[in-house]
Design an enzyme around this catalytic site. Structure first.
Site, mmCIF file in Angstrom:
data_model
loop_
_atom_site.group_PDB
_atom_site.id
_atom_site.type_symbol
_atom_site.label_atom_id
_atom_site.label_comp_id
_atom_site.label_asym_id
_atom_site.label_seq_id
_atom_site.Cartn_x
_atom_site.Cartn_y
_atom_site.Cartn_z
ATOM 1 N N ALA A 161 0.866 -1.174 0.000
ATOM 2 C CA ALA A 161 0.000 0.000 0.000
ATOM 3 C C ALA A 161 0.905 1.227 0.000
ATOM 4 O O ALA A 161 2.065 1.159 0.421
ATOM 5 C CB ALA A 161 -0.877 -0.017 1.246
ATOM 6 N N GLY A 167 0.707 -4.981 0.945
ATOM 7 C CA GLY A 167 -0.462 -5.052 0.069
ATOM 8 C C GLY A 167 -0.157 -5.705 -1.270
ATOM 9 O O GLY A 167 -1.057 -6.274 -1.902
ATOM 10 N N GLU A 227 -0.461 -9.282 -0.617
ATOM 11 C CA GLU A 227 -1.892 -9.576 -0.401
ATOM 12 C C GLU A 227 -2.662 -9.585 -1.721
ATOM 13 O O GLU A 227 -3.541 -10.420 -1.931
ATOM 14 C CB GLU A 227 -2.476 -8.542 0.566
ATOM 15 C CG GLU A 227 -1.907 -8.700 1.968
ATOM 16 C CD GLU A 227 -2.245 -7.536 2.884
ATOM 17 O OE1 GLU A 227 -1.944 -6.381 2.525
ATOM 18 O OE2 GLU A 227 -2.832 -7.775 3.957
ATOM 19 N N GLU A 233 4.587 -5.080 7.386
ATOM 20 C CA GLU A 233 3.857 -3.994 8.044
ATOM 21 C C GLU A 233 4.296 -3.765 9.488
ATOM 22 O O GLU A 233 4.240 -2.658 9.997
ATOM 23 C CB GLU A 233 2.336 -4.279 8.009
ATOM 24 C CG GLU A 233 1.699 -4.168 6.633
ATOM 25 C CD GLU A 233 1.720 -5.475 5.852
ATOM 26 O OE1 GLU A 233 2.470 -6.407 6.236
ATOM 27 O OE2 GLU A 233 0.989 -5.554 4.850
HETATM 28 N N1 CAA Z 1 4.631 3.245 -0.548
HETATM 29 C C1 CAA Z 1 5.043 4.420 -1.057
HETATM 30 N N2 CAA Z 1 6.205 4.565 -1.707
HETATM 31 C C2 CAA Z 1 6.996 3.491 -1.833
HETATM 32 C C3 CAA Z 1 6.627 2.230 -1.321
HETATM 33 C C4 CAA Z 1 5.369 2.135 -0.673
HETATM 34 N N3 CAA Z 1 4.910 0.969 -0.178
HETATM 35 N N4 CAA Z 1 7.617 1.349 -1.586
HETATM 36 C C5 CAA Z 1 8.564 2.035 -2.251
HETATM 37 N N5 CAA Z 1 8.196 3.325 -2.411
HETATM 38 C C6 CAA Z 1 8.927 4.400 -3.073
HETATM 39 C C7 CAA Z 1 10.072 4.882 -2.220
HETATM 40 O O1 CAA Z 1 9.647 5.823 -1.271
HETATM 41 C C8 CAA Z 1 10.986 5.485 -3.275
HETATM 42 O O2 CAA Z 1 10.459 6.749 -3.620
HETATM 43 P P1 CAA Z 1 11.450 8.035 -3.726
HETATM 44 O O3 CAA Z 1 12.347 7.691 -4.886
HETATM 45 O O4 CAA Z 1 10.521 9.154 -4.053
HETATM 46 O O5 CAA Z 1 12.169 8.126 -2.447
HETATM 47 C C9 CAA Z 1 10.779 4.570 -4.483
HETATM 48 O O6 CAA Z 1 9.552 3.881 -4.250
HETATM 49 C C10 CAA Z 1 11.882 3.537 -4.615
HETATM 50 O O7 CAA Z 1 11.989 2.857 -3.369
HETATM 51 P P2 CAA Z 1 13.383 2.607 -2.608
HETATM 52 O O8 CAA Z 1 14.331 3.732 -2.893
HETATM 53 O O9 CAA Z 1 13.085 2.313 -1.187
HETATM 54 O O10 CAA Z 1 13.890 1.306 -3.396
HETATM 55 P P3 CAA Z 1 14.844 0.160 -2.843
HETATM 56 O O11 CAA Z 1 15.156 -0.669 -4.038
HETATM 57 O O12 CAA Z 1 15.965 0.718 -2.055
HETATM 58 O O13 CAA Z 1 13.951 -0.686 -1.810
HETATM 59 C C11 CAA Z 1 11.924 -1.813 -1.087
HETATM 60 C C12 CAA Z 1 12.833 -1.418 -2.285
HETATM 61 C C13 CAA Z 1 12.653 -2.822 -0.218
HETATM 62 C C14 CAA Z 1 10.687 -2.456 -1.685
HETATM 63 C C15 CAA Z 1 11.581 -0.564 -0.256
HETATM 64 O O14 CAA Z 1 11.099 0.442 -1.127
HETATM 65 C C16 CAA Z 1 10.515 -0.805 0.784
HETATM 66 O O15 CAA Z 1 10.829 -1.347 1.828
HETATM 67 N N6 CAA Z 1 9.250 -0.398 0.512
HETATM 68 C C17 CAA Z 1 8.169 -0.513 1.474
HETATM 69 C C18 CAA Z 1 7.671 -1.930 1.583
HETATM 70 C C19 CAA Z 1 6.572 -2.018 2.620
HETATM 71 O O16 CAA Z 1 6.772 -1.764 3.790
HETATM 72 N N7 CAA Z 1 5.344 -2.415 2.183
HETATM 73 C C20 CAA Z 1 4.216 -2.528 3.058
HETATM 74 C C21 CAA Z 1 3.381 -1.281 3.010
HETATM 75 S S1 CAA Z 1 2.078 -1.275 4.201
HETATM 76 C C22 CAA Z 1 0.825 -2.196 3.535
HETATM 77 O O17 CAA Z 1 0.920 -2.677 2.444
HETATM 78 C C23 CAA Z 1 -0.395 -2.331 4.376
HETATM 79 C C24 CAA Z 1 -1.369 -3.314 3.876
HETATM 80 O O18 CAA Z 1 -1.458 -4.415 4.356
HETATM 81 C C25 CAA Z 1 -2.319 -2.998 2.848
#
Ligand code: CAA
Length: 303
Positions: free
Chosen positions: A109, A153, A156, A176
């Protein structure tokens, strides 16, 4: 480039008769007569997804928000639901393929969108509830082709699909907990059913990821592939195979398998038997069994 036809609810019924006459029978999907590969541009209204018809009867939706690794914002989900519904209503699409990029199916998400939400906003707007329409409104089979990150998400969403294929190196997980929250789109429930309670608990409480190879070994994924190209080819092949069968039988098959996730074994078997009985009322059951006896290829009518 031709544009993929999108059917809006008010134009659908008026066009149904025309489409019925135009609808290709499944026998035309045989290897010898397959039309050449066709690809259509996405309707101009889509900003975060792309749609295409890469094989006969197969509608592909590609999540396309590369800068955010396909983070599932509300506008993206709205577009996804519109495209899914459009394919579900299309008289020519028979199977749906949902994919992302080689780097990310979806990184979850949209954290930046969610961060400021209050409880009352989340609760009163039923935040994230619309994601589940994929599992309730869409009657045609959906195959998820997962490469790269499928986190939160994203994991999911893949779990909601009917068949999950992935690359061996795909990166699944429910991280999460690291954000001070828990899965909100069914991850805890679907993962528990797929991998068992103890393993699901470990994944949800540690936020540890698991690979595509593990997803396959644990039964989350039906198949895993060595490369992105193999994943896409394998997914399209399966989608095309399913698209070549009777639409009635395919939809019934999806319905009964999915019921197994909600019902106990006794009620589930009873439900399956009732749907099985009902298929004796379809033309395609007669066609399929007669073709077998006559050693001919079945020519489905979808009736
Ligand atoms: N939401 C918003 N933006 C996101 C995102 C997310 N879930 N995942 C990545 N991005 C964005 C980053 O902020 C970044 O944007 P900027 O360039 O503007 O800074 C861009 O995508 C690239 O990401 P990274 O620089 O972090 O890329 P990376 O290769 O170093 O890492 C990753 C990749 C490991 C996937 C890392 O981006 C990450 O950990 N993302 C979050 C994953 C996460 O926690 N997901 C769960 C979300 S909560 C949820 O989903 C609730 C639910 O149950 C519905």
């Amino acid at each position: 480039m031709a544009t993929l036809l999108v059917h809006t609810p008010n134009t659908l019924s008026s066009k149904m008769n025309t489409f019925r006459a135009m609808r290709p029978i499944a026998s035309r999907f045989s290897k010898q007569t397959l039309p050449a590969y066709r690809s259509y541009s996405a309707p101009a209204s889509y900003e975060f997804i792309e749609t295409s018809e890469p094989r006969p009867g197969v509608g592909q939706i590609t999540l396309n928000r590369p800068k955010a690794l396909n983070a599932l914002s509300t506008p993206l989900i709205t577009e996804l639901n519109t495209a899914l519904l459009s394919f579900d209503r299309s008289p020519t699409i028979r199977t749906i393929l949902l994919t992302g990029s080689q780097k990310a199916f979806a990184a979850g998400a949209d954290i930046k969108e969610m961060a400021p939400l209050t409880f009352s906003e989340a609760y009163t707007t039923s935040f994230i509830e619309s994601w589940s329409s994929l599992t309730t409104a869409i009657k045609k089979p959906i195959i998820a082709a997962v490469s790269g990150h499928a986190l939160g998400g994203g994991c999911e969403l893949a779990l909601m699909c009917d068949i999950l294929y992935c690359t061996e190196t795909a990166n699944f997980g429910q991280p999460e907990i690291k954000l001070g929250t828990i899965p909100g789109a069914g991850g805890s429930q679907r993962l528990s059913r797929a991998v068992g309670k103890s393993r699901a608990m470990e994944l949800v409480l540690t936020g540890k990821g698991f690979s595509g190879r593990e997803a396959y070994e644990w039964g989350v994924a039906a198949r895993c592939f060595g490369s992105w190209e193999e994943l896409m080819e394998g997914s399209l092949k399966t989608a095309e195979t399913i698209a070549g069968y009777s639409k009635v039988a395919v939809m019934a098959g999806k319905e009964v398998v999915n019921k197994s996730q909600d019902l106990g074994i006794r009620d589930g078997v009873e439900f399956e038997r009732r749907v099985f009985h009902s298929l004796f009322g379809s033309e395609d059951q007669k066609i399929g069994m007669k073709a077998f006896a006559e050693k001919k290829k079945a020519e489905w009518t979808d009736k």
